[in-house]
Design a protein around this motif. Sequence first.
Motif, PDB file in Angstrom:
ATOM      1  N   PRO A 222       7.182   5.874  -5.207  1.00  0.00           N
ATOM      2  CA  PRO A 222       5.802   6.368  -5.088  1.00  0.00           C
ATOM      3  C   PRO A 222       5.642   7.297  -3.893  1.00  0.00           C
ATOM      4  N   ILE A 223       4.520   7.976  -3.844  1.00  0.00           N
ATOM      5  CA  ILE A 223       4.206   8.840  -2.705  1.00  0.00           C
ATOM      6  C   ILE A 223       3.922   8.003  -1.467  1.00  0.00           C
ATOM      7  N   GLY A 224       3.175   6.916  -1.647  1.00  0.00           N
ATOM      8  CA  GLY A 224       2.698   6.131  -0.518  1.00  0.00           C
ATOM      9  C   GLY A 224       3.427   4.825  -0.318  1.00  0.00           C
ATOM     10  N   THR A 225       3.049   4.129   0.756  1.00  0.00           N
ATOM     11  CA  THR A 225       3.653   2.835   1.088  1.00  0.00           C
ATOM     12  C   THR A 225       2.631   1.708   1.184  1.00  0.00           C
ATOM     13  N   PHE A 226       1.348   2.032   1.366  1.00  0.00           N
ATOM     14  CA  PHE A 226       0.338   0.972   1.493  1.00  0.00           C
ATOM     15  C   PHE A 226      -0.323   0.736   0.145  1.00  0.00           C
ATOM     16  N   ASN A 227      -0.103  -0.467  -0.411  1.00  0.00           N
ATOM     17  CA  ASN A 227      -0.654  -0.776  -1.733  1.00  0.00           C
ATOM     18  C   ASN A 227      -1.866  -1.693  -1.695  1.00  0.00           C
ATOM     19  N   GLY A 228      -2.109  -2.379  -0.566  1.00  0.00           N
ATOM     20  CA  GLY A 228      -3.268  -3.255  -0.442  1.00  0.00           C
ATOM     21  C   GLY A 228      -3.315  -4.369  -1.469  1.00  0.00           C
ATOM     22  N   PHE A 229      -2.155  -4.734  -2.025  1.00  0.00           N
ATOM     23  CA  PHE A 229      -2.043  -5.728  -3.101  1.00  0.00           C
ATOM     24  C   PHE A 229      -2.757  -5.288  -4.384  1.00  0.00           C
ATOM     25  N   LYS A 230      -3.041  -3.982  -4.493  1.00  0.00           N
ATOM     26  CA  LYS A 230      -3.749  -3.467  -5.677  1.00  0.00           C
ATOM     27  C   LYS A 230      -2.715  -2.932  -6.664  1.00  0.00           C
ATOM     28  N   PHE A 231      -2.212  -3.814  -7.487  1.00  0.00           N
ATOM     29  CA  PHE A 231      -1.071  -3.496  -8.339  1.00  0.00           C
ATOM     30  C   PHE A 231      -1.367  -2.396  -9.350  1.00  0.00           C
ATOM     31  N   HIS A 232      -2.574  -2.319  -9.831  1.00  0.00           N
ATOM     32  CA  HIS A 232      -2.894  -1.389 -10.917  1.00  0.00           C
ATOM     33  C   HIS A 232      -3.468  -0.058 -10.418  1.00  0.00           C
TER      34      HIS A 232
END
Length: 279
Positions: A222-232
């Motif tokens: 992915p472009i980013g690294t911070f997902n915030g536990f937001k899988f979708h």
Amino acid sequence: MKKISILFLTVIIISCSSENEVFNIMTYNICYDNPNDGENQWANRKEFLVDQITYNEVDIFGIQEGLHHQVVYLTENFKDYSYVGVGRDDGKEKGEYSAIFYNSKKFKVIDSNTFWLSETPNKISIGWDASMERICTYAEFESVNSKQHFLVFNTHFDHIGDVARLESSKLIYSKIKKINSKNLPIFVMGDFNLLPSSEPIQYLSKKLNDSKEVSLLKPFGPIGTFNGFKFHEPVRDRIDYIFTNNEKVRVNKYAIISDSKDCKYPSDHLPVVIEVQFK
């Protein structure tokens, strides 16, 4: 003459093994054990997180946000791995670590320490406009195989203080110049809580190389690294980095790893892993 020939061959062998030695380095904000995280609590994701790191055959990895019991869990579940680092609240075991784990069969620690990201780095302290104590842990390693020495710095910048983040970048680079008197290969990793366009990241990118930008193979993930536990949701914010010094380190591969299990991430950050060689 025979002795000279043997010595010459030994030097060549050591030099070649140093240049050809390939290993993997990772930075990973593992997310502190927060009881309010519900289904994303540490107890529900720790086993998969360990499996994820193991599968990627990481030789050295730096973590952020690890509390002492989390650090202990990792130590107990990685055979032949040790770590350096302390809790940021008391310089011992209290508060979050920026620990560096390493395969003790491949590397040995020559020296290590932790400094605080503040105007008084040798004291437990909060710097500038930061919201809390922030630290950088570093270690000088020696490769058991090649005898090559190198330095690893692991940090976690403040998430609020703009002045603190810029000054932290400057402090870490000044520490590197002082500590790296032998001009060794270096790796600077961590959760910087900043996008690539920000002034502190631009500052570091001019002094060092953002490993993503110099990877020989096209960056993966992915472009980013911070997902915030937001899988979708798409992961777009890149705030975790590994920097290197170009004249000493070749980055063969760069990836942001987006593994999941049952539609859940093992942390609210994705780990960054690079495959490297010494030049």
